[in-house]
Design a protein around this motif. Structure first.
Motif, PDB file in Angstrom:
ATOM      1  N   ALA A 144       0.773  -1.137   0.029  1.00 19.28           N
ATOM      2  CA  ALA A 144      -0.020  -0.001  -0.118  1.00 19.28           C
ATOM      3  C   ALA A 144       0.919   1.329  -0.139  1.00 19.28           C
ATOM      4  N   ALA A 145       1.870   1.267   0.761  1.00 20.01           N
ATOM      5  CA  ALA A 145       3.005   2.316   0.749  1.00 20.01           C
ATOM      6  C   ALA A 145       3.533   2.703  -0.500  1.00 20.01           C
ATOM      7  N   ALA A 146       3.934   1.439  -1.181  1.00 21.24           N
ATOM      8  CA  ALA A 146       4.334   1.752  -2.489  1.00 21.24           C
ATOM      9  C   ALA A 146       3.249   2.548  -3.577  1.00 21.24           C
ATOM     10  N   ALA A 147       2.311   2.258  -3.525  1.00 21.04           N
ATOM     11  CA  ALA A 147       1.008   2.617  -4.110  1.00 21.04           C
ATOM     12  C   ALA A 147       0.959   4.245  -3.937  1.00 21.04           C
ATOM     13  N   LEU A 148       1.229   4.567  -2.493  1.00 16.41           N
ATOM     14  CA  LEU A 148       0.604   5.803  -2.312  1.00 16.41           C
ATOM     15  C   LEU A 148       1.744   6.808  -2.042  1.00 16.41           C
ATOM     16  N   VAL A 164      -0.816 -18.578 -10.731  1.00 16.69           N
ATOM     17  CA  VAL A 164      -0.573 -17.287 -11.571  1.00 16.69           C
ATOM     18  C   VAL A 164      -1.772 -16.499 -11.413  1.00 16.69           C
ATOM     19  N   ALA A 165      -2.724 -16.894 -11.841  1.00 15.86           N
ATOM     20  CA  ALA A 165      -3.894 -16.138 -11.863  1.00 15.86           C
ATOM     21  C   ALA A 165      -4.457 -15.538 -10.773  1.00 15.86           C
ATOM     22  N   PRO A 166      -4.489 -16.326  -9.637  1.00 12.85           N
ATOM     23  CA  PRO A 166      -4.838 -15.701  -8.224  1.00 12.85           C
ATOM     24  C   PRO A 166      -3.668 -14.543  -7.915  1.00 12.85           C
ATOM     25  N   ASP A 167      -2.499 -14.764  -8.045  1.00 11.88           N
ATOM     26  CA  ASP A 167      -1.524 -13.628  -7.658  1.00 11.88           C
ATOM     27  C   ASP A 167      -2.032 -12.455  -8.542  1.00 11.88           C
ATOM     28  N   VAL A 168      -2.020 -12.530  -9.744  1.00 12.85           N
ATOM     29  CA  VAL A 168      -2.187 -11.224 -10.590  1.00 12.85           C
ATOM     30  C   VAL A 168      -3.721 -10.677 -10.202  1.00 12.85           C
ATOM     31  N   LEU A 169      -4.563 -11.506  -9.977  1.00 14.08           N
ATOM     32  CA  LEU A 169      -5.917 -10.883  -9.638  1.00 14.08           C
ATOM     33  C   LEU A 169      -5.887 -10.148  -8.342  1.00 14.08           C
ATOM     34  N   TYR A 170      -5.054 -10.810  -7.468  1.00 14.02           N
ATOM     35  CA  TYR A 170      -4.876 -10.123  -5.925  1.00 14.02           C
ATOM     36  C   TYR A 170      -4.229  -8.891  -6.263  1.00 14.02           C
ATOM     37  N   ALA A 171      -3.143  -8.807  -7.046  1.00 11.65           N
ATOM     38  CA  ALA A 171      -2.357  -7.788  -7.304  1.00 11.65           C
ATOM     39  C   ALA A 171      -3.136  -6.301  -7.892  1.00 11.65           C
ATOM     40  N   LEU A 172      -4.063  -6.900  -8.772  1.00  9.98           N
ATOM     41  CA  LEU A 172      -4.907  -6.079  -9.474  1.00  9.98           C
ATOM     42  C   LEU A 172      -5.917  -5.213  -8.395  1.00  9.98           C
ATOM     43  N   PHE A 173      -6.276  -6.218  -7.752  1.00  9.25           N
ATOM     44  CA  PHE A 173      -7.574  -5.602  -6.911  1.00  9.25           C
ATOM     45  C   PHE A 173      -7.099  -5.441  -5.607  1.00  9.25           C
ATOM     46  N   THR A 174      -6.155  -5.465  -4.835  1.00  6.96           N
ATOM     47  CA  THR A 174      -5.583  -4.844  -3.574  1.00  6.96           C
ATOM     48  C   THR A 174      -4.728  -3.905  -3.521  1.00  6.96           C
ATOM     49  N   VAL A 175      -3.509  -3.917  -4.852  1.00  9.45           N
ATOM     50  CA  VAL A 175      -2.608  -2.996  -5.032  1.00  9.45           C
ATOM     51  C   VAL A 175      -2.892  -2.023  -5.909  1.00  9.45           C
ATOM     52  N   PHE A 176      -2.896  -2.515  -7.161  1.00  8.09           N
ATOM     53  CA  PHE A 176      -2.871  -1.443  -8.554  1.00  8.09           C
ATOM     54  C   PHE A 176      -4.177  -0.585  -8.268  1.00  8.09           C
ATOM     55  N   VAL A 177      -5.364  -1.506  -7.946  1.00  6.21           N
ATOM     56  CA  VAL A 177      -6.629  -0.677  -7.774  1.00  6.21           C
ATOM     57  C   VAL A 177      -6.464   0.627  -7.090  1.00  6.21           C
ATOM     58  N   LEU A 178      -5.560   0.619  -5.951  1.00  8.45           N
ATOM     59  CA  LEU A 178      -5.405   1.947  -5.192  1.00  8.45           C
ATOM     60  C   LEU A 178      -4.801   2.931  -6.246  1.00  8.45           C
ATOM     61  N   THR A 179      -3.904   2.682  -7.190  1.00  7.98           N
ATOM     62  CA  THR A 179      -3.344   3.579  -8.069  1.00  7.98           C
ATOM     63  C   THR A 179      -4.375   4.038  -9.143  1.00  7.98           C
ATOM     64  N   TYR A 180      -5.239   3.096  -9.409  1.00 10.87           N
ATOM     65  CA  TYR A 180      -6.010   3.290 -10.486  1.00 10.87           C
ATOM     66  C   TYR A 180      -7.280   4.548  -9.989  1.00 10.87           C
ATOM     67  N   ALA A 181      -7.875   4.031  -8.784  1.00 12.15           N
ATOM     68  CA  ALA A 181      -8.769   4.729  -8.211  1.00 12.15           C
ATOM     69  C   ALA A 181      -8.379   6.077  -8.050  1.00 12.15           C
ATOM     70  N   THR A 182      -7.196   6.399  -7.383  1.00 13.14           N
ATOM     71  CA  THR A 182      -6.831   7.722  -7.079  1.00 13.14           C
ATOM     72  C   THR A 182      -6.263   8.503  -8.422  1.00 13.14           C
ATOM     73  N   GLY A 183      -5.780   7.839  -9.440  1.00 11.13           N
ATOM     74  CA  GLY A 183      -5.077   8.738 -10.574  1.00 11.13           C
ATOM     75  C   GLY A 183      -6.205   8.712 -11.651  1.00 11.13           C
ATOM     76  N   GLU A 184      -6.784   7.519 -12.193  1.00 15.64           N
ATOM     77  CA  GLU A 184      -7.593   7.617 -13.429  1.00 15.64           C
ATOM     78  C   GLU A 184      -9.037   7.886 -12.998  1.00 15.64           C
ATOM     79  N   LEU A 185      -9.685   7.664 -11.732  1.00 20.57           N
ATOM     80  CA  LEU A 185     -11.012   7.943 -11.364  1.00 20.57           C
ATOM     81  C   LEU A 185     -10.932   9.153 -10.390  1.00 20.57           C
ATOM     82  N   GLU A 186      -9.790   9.534 -10.109  1.00 21.16           N
ATOM     83  CA  GLU A 186      -9.794  10.852  -9.346  1.00 21.16           C
ATOM     84  C   GLU A 186     -10.613  10.761  -8.009  1.00 21.16           C
ATOM     85  N   MET A 187     -10.403   9.610  -7.334  1.00 19.65           N
ATOM     86  CA  MET A 187     -11.028   9.198  -6.051  1.00 19.65           C
ATOM     87  C   MET A 187     -10.223   9.700  -5.104  1.00 19.65           C
ATOM     88  N   SER A 188     -10.256   9.874  -3.746  1.00 21.65           N
ATOM     89  CA  SER A 188      -9.573   9.892  -2.454  1.00 21.65           C
ATOM     90  C   SER A 188      -8.682   8.694  -2.340  1.00 21.65           C
TER      91      SER A 188
END
Length: 454
Positions: A41-45, A256-280
């Motif tokens: 989370a700290a890496a993303a934020l 492989v798929a569980p790892d990538v799915l988890y990375a998308l929806f617990t790590v990268f989603v923070l970057t996507y939501a704050t950057g692309e969707l302009e959420m807090s």
């Protein structure tokens, strides 16, 4: 008191010992994954600004996620070293060592000066400590799975092995809860200045609790039997590669798929939501928090379900869903709706639970008992390198290059196909391998031609 009444005549530990092992496996992995999730989370934020300053925010995020990847790349070293030791000297001793390693590394990250204070030495030390975290996690998972599953009935391995699987979402829940609380209590400047450090320093207290629990445990009955029968392997790594190649391939690809799915929806989603969707940041963290809280209950349910129906079938159907859901998710959240973001994350993590719950048992039962720690650890760590390690980097790079979510969803679909291939290569459970006198077994039986009860 011991009880010995099962159809396989396999001595099982008493109920109290089984409960202690389940709790120790769950809490230990939860504490280690708290450490790992805090870093993610700290890496993303914040790490992009504090340790990798750049005029281009995307470049800073990519560099921060590169240290996230280091934690995965270093896992195979932990798998090789601690996996071998787990089959030679025992599960308990190794699990104590891995908990200490990752706890100390995380605590020290909380004390690190930033780039503004000591320059390039700051990111270098951050990478080294992240490397140590990964080594610890790489040796932890296989042992935690065996700690709970080898105390319990092998016919209920799906449920008992899921104790270790609850650890990541529980740790992620705790980590994001701490970060969200700090975000509410502190201003943006306070959080960037010193607030993020609090989450890392808390690791010292949590790891001490975990060590107290694990120190009170006995060695697993399966390892005790191997020691008594003198069937412990002398060169478990060599044996795995010589006699369990198909099992290792199946176990690696299945992750492989569980790892990538988890990375998308617990790590990268923070970057996507704050950057692309302009959420807090708080809104994005809340969505992940809700999804992770549900996983704590869904994962053991999925593990138990896989004891009643075919484990591979449940895993495979869920992998198909994992390949489809991202396409629907990105269409849903395009308008920046927080309720839809939360719904999307919850559904994604529910799909992940249906794969992740049975996963530990599926991987462990690919290997003969005397090679389980080594085989499971190697599969877990090597899969992480091609799965979770590069996922946030690829997500960030693909989004930056194409300015579209479609390549991200296609990437997930490809990993789902990889996991389905691994499931097809695998075999169904054979609980008779855990019977006394079967410790000399070297090669698991061939994959069943048709589905049977998992």
């Amino acid at each position: 008191m011991k009880r010995t009444s099962t159809s396989t005549d396999k001595p099982l530990a008493g109920k109290a010992a089984v409960r202690r092992a389940f709790f120790a496996s769950l809490t230990g992995t939860a504490l280690e994954w708290y450490d790992f999730a805090i870093y993610s989370a700290a890496a993303a934020l914040v790490f992009g600004d504090l340790f990798f300053p750049s005029e281009d925010p995307t470049t800073g995020t990519l560099l921060a996620f590169s240290t996230y990847a280091v934690g995965y790349v270093s896992r195979p070293l932990g798998g090789f070293v601690f996996g071998r030791l787990g089959d030679v000297i025992g599960r308990k001793k190794v699990l104590i060592a891995t908990l200490v390693l990752i706890g100390v590394a995380t605590f020290l990250i909380g004390l690190l000066p930033t780039y503004a204070t000591i320059g390039v030495a700051a990111p270098i030390m951050l990478v080294l400590l992240r490397f140590a975290q990964g080594v610890g996690v790489g040796g932890e998972w296989g042992g935690a799975v065996l700690l709970s599953s080898e105390f319990g009935d092998p016919r209920r391995r799906g449920f008992y092995a899921s104790a270790a699987q609850i650890g990541p979402p529980a740790g992620n829940l705790l980590a994001n809860g701490v970060l969200a609380t700090l975000g509410v209590l502190l201003t943006e400047d306070q959080f960037l200045s010193w607030g993020w450090r609090v989450a890392f320093l808390l690791s010292g207290v949590l790891v001490g609790f975990g060590l107290w629990i694990r120190a009170k445990l006995e060695e697993t009955p399966v390892f005790k039997a191997m020691a008594a029968e003198e069937t412990r392997p002398e060169a478990p790594i060599r044996e795995v590669f010589a006699t369990h190649r198909r099992a290792l391939a199946a176990a690696i690809l299945s992750r492989v798929a569980p790892d990538v799915l988890y990375a998308l929806f617990t790590v990268f989603v923070l970057t996507y939501a704050t950057g692309e969707l302009e959420m807090s940041r708080g809104s994005a963290l809340a969505a992940v928090l809700i999804g992770s809280s549900l996983q704590v209950f869904l994962i053991p349910l999925a593990g138990a379900l896989s004891d009643r129906i075919n484990r591979r079938l449940l895993y495979g159907v869920s992998a198909v869903a994992a390949g489809i859901w991202p396409f629907l998710f990105f269409l849903m959240v395009g308008g920046g709706s927080w309720p839809l973001l939360t719904l999307g994350v919850v559904v994604a993590l529910a799909i992940h639970s249906l794969m992740y719950g049975p996963q530990a048992a599926f991987i462990a039962e690919q290997f003969a008992p005397r090679l389980r720690y080594t085989g499971s650890s190697l599969a877990y760590t090597l899969a992480g390198v091609i799965g979770g390690a590069i996922a946030p980097l690829l997500f960030t790079a693909l989004l930056g290059a194409y300015d579209s979510w479609l390549p991200l969803a296609l990437y997930l679909a490809v990993t789902a196909a990889v996991t389905i291939t691994g499931i097809c290569l695998g075999r169904d459970a054979d609980s008779s391998e855990d019977e006394p006198g079967k410790g000399k077994a070297q090669q698991p039986s061939a994959p069943a031609p048709t589905a049977t009860t998992g």
